[in-house]
Design a protein around this motif. Sequence first.
Motif, mmCIF file in Angstrom:
data_model
loop_
_atom_site.group_PDB
_atom_site.id
_atom_site.type_symbol
_atom_site.label_atom_id
_atom_site.label_comp_id
_atom_site.label_asym_id
_atom_site.label_seq_id
_atom_site.Cartn_x
_atom_site.Cartn_y
_atom_site.Cartn_z
ATOM 1 N N ASN A 116 0.823 -1.215 0.000
ATOM 2 C CA ASN A 116 0.000 0.000 0.000
ATOM 3 C C ASN A 116 0.855 1.262 0.000
ATOM 4 O O ASN A 116 0.555 2.236 -0.701
ATOM 5 N N LEU A 117 1.916 1.244 0.798
ATOM 6 C CA LEU A 117 2.779 2.420 0.878
ATOM 7 C C LEU A 117 3.377 2.748 -0.485
ATOM 8 O O LEU A 117 3.375 3.907 -0.922
ATOM 9 N N GLY A 118 3.882 1.732 -1.178
ATOM 10 C CA GLY A 118 4.492 1.968 -2.480
ATOM 11 C C GLY A 118 3.497 2.379 -3.541
ATOM 12 O O GLY A 118 3.700 3.357 -4.275
ATOM 13 N N CYS A 119 2.385 1.648 -3.629
ATOM 14 C CA CYS A 119 1.418 1.910 -4.692
ATOM 15 C C CYS A 119 0.671 3.223 -4.494
ATOM 16 O O CYS A 119 0.418 3.953 -5.467
ATOM 17 N N TYR A 120 0.318 3.523 -3.265
ATOM 18 C CA TYR A 120 -0.499 4.699 -2.998
ATOM 19 C C TYR A 120 0.328 5.970 -2.863
ATOM 20 O O TYR A 120 0.050 6.977 -3.515
ATOM 21 N N TYR A 121 1.337 5.922 -2.009
ATOM 22 C CA TYR A 121 1.994 7.161 -1.613
ATOM 23 C C TYR A 121 3.283 7.448 -2.389
ATOM 24 O O TYR A 121 3.716 8.594 -2.454
ATOM 25 N N VAL A 122 3.905 6.416 -2.955
ATOM 26 C CA VAL A 122 5.083 6.639 -3.786
ATOM 27 C C VAL A 122 4.682 6.826 -5.246
ATOM 28 O O VAL A 122 5.298 7.610 -5.971
ATOM 29 N N PHE A 123 3.614 6.136 -5.665
ATOM 30 C CA PHE A 123 3.190 6.200 -7.063
ATOM 31 C C PHE A 123 1.929 7.036 -7.271
ATOM 32 O O PHE A 123 1.935 8.032 -7.989
ATOM 33 N N GLY A 124 0.831 6.664 -6.646
ATOM 34 C CA GLY A 124 -0.465 7.270 -6.952
ATOM 35 C C GLY A 124 -0.603 8.721 -6.534
ATOM 36 O O GLY A 124 -1.072 9.562 -7.314
ATOM 37 N N LEU A 125 -0.207 9.042 -5.298
ATOM 38 C CA LEU A 125 -0.375 10.403 -4.798
ATOM 39 C C LEU A 125 0.457 11.415 -5.584
ATOM 40 O O LEU A 125 -0.073 12.458 -6.005
ATOM 41 N N ALA A 173 -4.916 5.325 -10.381
ATOM 42 C CA ALA A 173 -3.849 4.491 -10.927
ATOM 43 C C ALA A 173 -3.129 3.747 -9.810
ATOM 44 O O ALA A 173 -2.734 2.581 -9.971
ATOM 45 N N GLY A 174 -2.957 4.403 -8.660
ATOM 46 C CA GLY A 174 -2.345 3.735 -7.509
ATOM 47 C C GLY A 174 -3.198 2.592 -6.991
ATOM 48 O O GLY A 174 -2.682 1.528 -6.636
ATOM 49 N N VAL A 175 -4.522 2.802 -6.951
ATOM 50 C CA VAL A 175 -5.428 1.732 -6.512
ATOM 51 C C VAL A 175 -5.361 0.535 -7.464
ATOM 52 O O VAL A 175 -5.331 -0.619 -7.034
ATOM 53 N N ALA A 176 -5.334 0.826 -8.773
ATOM 54 C CA ALA A 176 -5.282 -0.245 -9.770
ATOM 55 C C ALA A 176 -4.001 -1.068 -9.617
ATOM 56 O O ALA A 176 -4.029 -2.307 -9.667
ATOM 57 N N LEU A 177 -2.871 -0.395 -9.412
ATOM 58 C CA LEU A 177 -1.604 -1.101 -9.256
ATOM 59 C C LEU A 177 -1.612 -1.964 -8.004
ATOM 60 O O LEU A 177 -1.180 -3.129 -8.020
ATOM 61 N N GLN A 178 -2.119 -1.412 -6.900
ATOM 62 C CA GLN A 178 -2.172 -2.177 -5.648
ATOM 63 C C GLN A 178 -3.052 -3.410 -5.789
ATOM 64 O O GLN A 178 -2.716 -4.501 -5.313
ATOM 65 N N THR A 179 -4.196 -3.258 -6.453
ATOM 66 C CA THR A 179 -5.115 -4.383 -6.629
ATOM 67 C C THR A 179 -4.477 -5.496 -7.451
ATOM 68 O O THR A 179 -4.597 -6.688 -7.120
#
Length: 500
Positions: free
Chosen positions: A418-427, A450-456
Amino acid sequence: MQQPPAGPGTTTMAGANDDAPPVRSAGDAARMVWDESKRLWGIGLPIAVGMVSTYGISSVTQMFVGHLGNLPLAAASIGLSVFATFALGFLLGMGSALETLCGQAYGAGQVAMLGVYLQRSWLILLASALLMSPLFAFAEPLLLLVGQDPDVAREAARFALYILPSVFAMAVNFAAGKFLQAQSRVVVPAWIGLAALLACALLSYLLVVVLGCGMAGAALAYDAAHWVIALAQVAYIVGWCGSDRGGGWSGWSAAAFHDVGAFLRLSLESAVMLCLEIWYLGMITVLTGGLGDAQVAVDSLGICMNVNGWEGMIFIGLNAAVSVRVSNELGSGRPRAAWNAVVVVVGEALLIGLLFMALVLAFRDSFSVIFTSDDALRHAVSRIAGLLAVTMVLNSVQPVVSGVAVGGGWQGLVAYINLGCYYVFGLPLGYLLGYQLNLGVGGIWSGMLAGVALQTLILLAVVWRTDWKAEAAQASSRVQRWGGKAAATADQAKPLLLEA
């Protein structure tokens, strides 16, 4: 004896004698889907009703405040989607440790430990609520620090302080809910939630419309409704979930003060995992506050997030249901049955998400009338409704996969994802699209989606490659480590204050 290997092959190999039967034909698959659907929805539907009712308390509050004007609506939107969501995410995450521990202990027959786990969780969650209180007290400078409009920040801070009592109710409520869910005692909490929602609506009408108490009256109704849920669930646990009735409550015990450190660690892992998810979408509202015409931007996004939240409560129900199913089956040493639950819940969640997507697109020009009579705001909502529709699909699969992670005890791994997908990439991508490329609300939202899609996608890959036989063995080890002698002691110990 042949055991199910890693990943999807577990549905086709012979496992333990008491595991789910293998799936070798279309008929076997149909029976498996039907049987598993009945189990999942038998647990998930009442939980979803309870969660929809709880979320409805926020929506009812926002509806009444919304008709006071755009500025009060913006204040309530931030108060509920940022500060209340902050508290909800952290406390619900801390309480989610009970999904792993109580679920696996219940599946393994260590029922005596459930009440002890609940009391430990209450201690930790109430302390956490106290530690979060300064965030509500200093809401205005925090909002100004991130660039929020000064008028909106001032009113939002007032509203945040008004709803602080509800945070302590959440601390009691979430732990109690997880305790009950692990035992599939979900019908009574659903009725409690519906009663609280009705109380909130009636009290809001009295305080806001009849007595003219404004935002303060709406916040009071919001607080009261949350305390109705918390106190009613405690009464149900103490009065009707005792060990003499087959439940996990054996009374107040000194064992609750033992092993608090280890329990706290798993609680924190659960909280970080869930908070990184819940706060992420809440950050959209904060980022939007720096755009031109901040009130309309925040209000339009707040309405869309409110609608998305209604759907999200259904999937939180499925999240909890699959967590219960996976944790119970792993605790019972049934890896194939756990995998069956995963396959069915992911497929059904995707279908429901597509249905909601179609409904949003069909009514994109009209659904906002529930929240506002302002034509400019309604047009603003209509322009970003397409992104809401995409969010509906992504937020259907993602919560249930997270529920699988909680059931398996993978909270630490998912927190890093979550940290990588949401806060490093999506935000950062959302900020780039919204501000640097001047795409406004749509750009911020698109980047964060896009961050949610990557995490999923990553979580689906993790689930697909999981060795479910090894997960069942690890669950057995965890139950022995956390139960064992402690469970026997809990069975023999006299309650300190009250017999169930």
